[in-house]
Motif scaffolding. Sequence first.
Motif, PDB file in Angstrom:
ATOM      1  N   ARG A   1      14.674 -15.772  18.625  1.00 43.05           N
ATOM      2  CA  ARG A   1      14.249 -16.354  17.344  1.00 43.05           C
ATOM      3  C   ARG A   1      13.077 -15.567  16.755  1.00 43.05           C
TER       4      ARG A   1
ATOM      5  N   LYS B   1      12.410 -12.388  17.114  1.00 46.64           N
ATOM      6  CA  LYS B   1      12.928 -11.124  16.557  1.00 46.64           C
ATOM      7  C   LYS B   1      13.593 -11.375  15.220  1.00 46.64           C
ATOM      8  N   SER B   2      14.420 -12.427  15.157  1.00 41.46           N
ATOM      9  CA  SER B   2      15.157 -12.642  13.911  1.00 41.46           C
ATOM     10  C   SER B   2      14.204 -13.070  12.790  1.00 41.46           C
TER      11      SER B   2
ATOM     12  N   CYS C   1      12.859 -11.090   8.844  1.00 42.06           N
ATOM     13  CA  CYS C   1      13.025 -11.797   7.566  1.00 42.06           C
ATOM     14  C   CYS C   1      11.721 -11.776   6.771  1.00 42.06           C
TER      15      CYS C   1
END
Length: 234
Positions: free
Chosen positions: A64, A66-67, A71
């Motif tokens: 999570r 990393k994602s 963004c």
Amino acid sequence: MVALDPASFERIVFFTGAGMSAESGVPTYRGHGGVWKQYNWEEYACQDAFDRDPEKVMEFHEVRRKSVLACPPHEGHRVIARLEMNHPGITVVTQNIDGMHQRAGSRNILELHGSLWRLRCPIHGVFEDTGETYERFRCEHCDSRLRPDIVWFGDSLDPEVIRLSVEAIARCNLFISIGTSGVVWPAAGYPEIARKNGALCIEINPEPNPMSHLYDEAVRLPAGEALPVLFSNR
Ligand code: OAD
């Protein structure tokens, strides 16, 4: 949609949920493609799961992190941050753990559900840990296992964060809820607290939800489109 003049409201609360970060690319929890559709929270987001298999839970949170880092904050986040620079009475109360408001420049933020960017030792308290992967997994003072400083299912919310949130909401003149399904307590009760003070209550969410009737106005647009228009008079 009418444009608002922030100067005519002494205290403003932006109350945000996962939909606030959706246009940045961070998935929501319940809708299509939601985190809890893809992952079973009983395996990844509760103390029992952590006690059973801490590595698996930490890996999930690293994924999570990393994602989220991939963004960028969007114009809606930036509108709120710019307003805060020129208005002393702005508070962001967020259910989000992703730190997007901070990255956009907001500073007066109450994080109801904790943060992906902090770890907690049961003895020595909370540490910042902001990299893509966790810098450490054990406390440097006592070697206890560190867990994310996030309110998982079954955890209690921090009473001081709740107290400050309720205080800000009970005193505000403008309450703007953005991108929350409004179903998780105690946050689900917040629009009523704002209404009791006579605050103007606005909901920004493309979809209605069971709490929508508590708002004076609904803006059925994504946050990144609605906020720049709503505050085009600033
Ligand atoms: P949900 O996933 O329950 O709801 C997201 C809301 O955002 C929905 O009502 C969508 O219609 C709306 N939405 C989607 N895209 C949007 C956009 N571009 N602009 C505005 N709104 C949009 O997320 P939350 O209400 O935040 O807790 O969920 C509350 C808590 O439940 C989370 O903090 C999480 C979860 O379990 C923990 O993990 C502790």
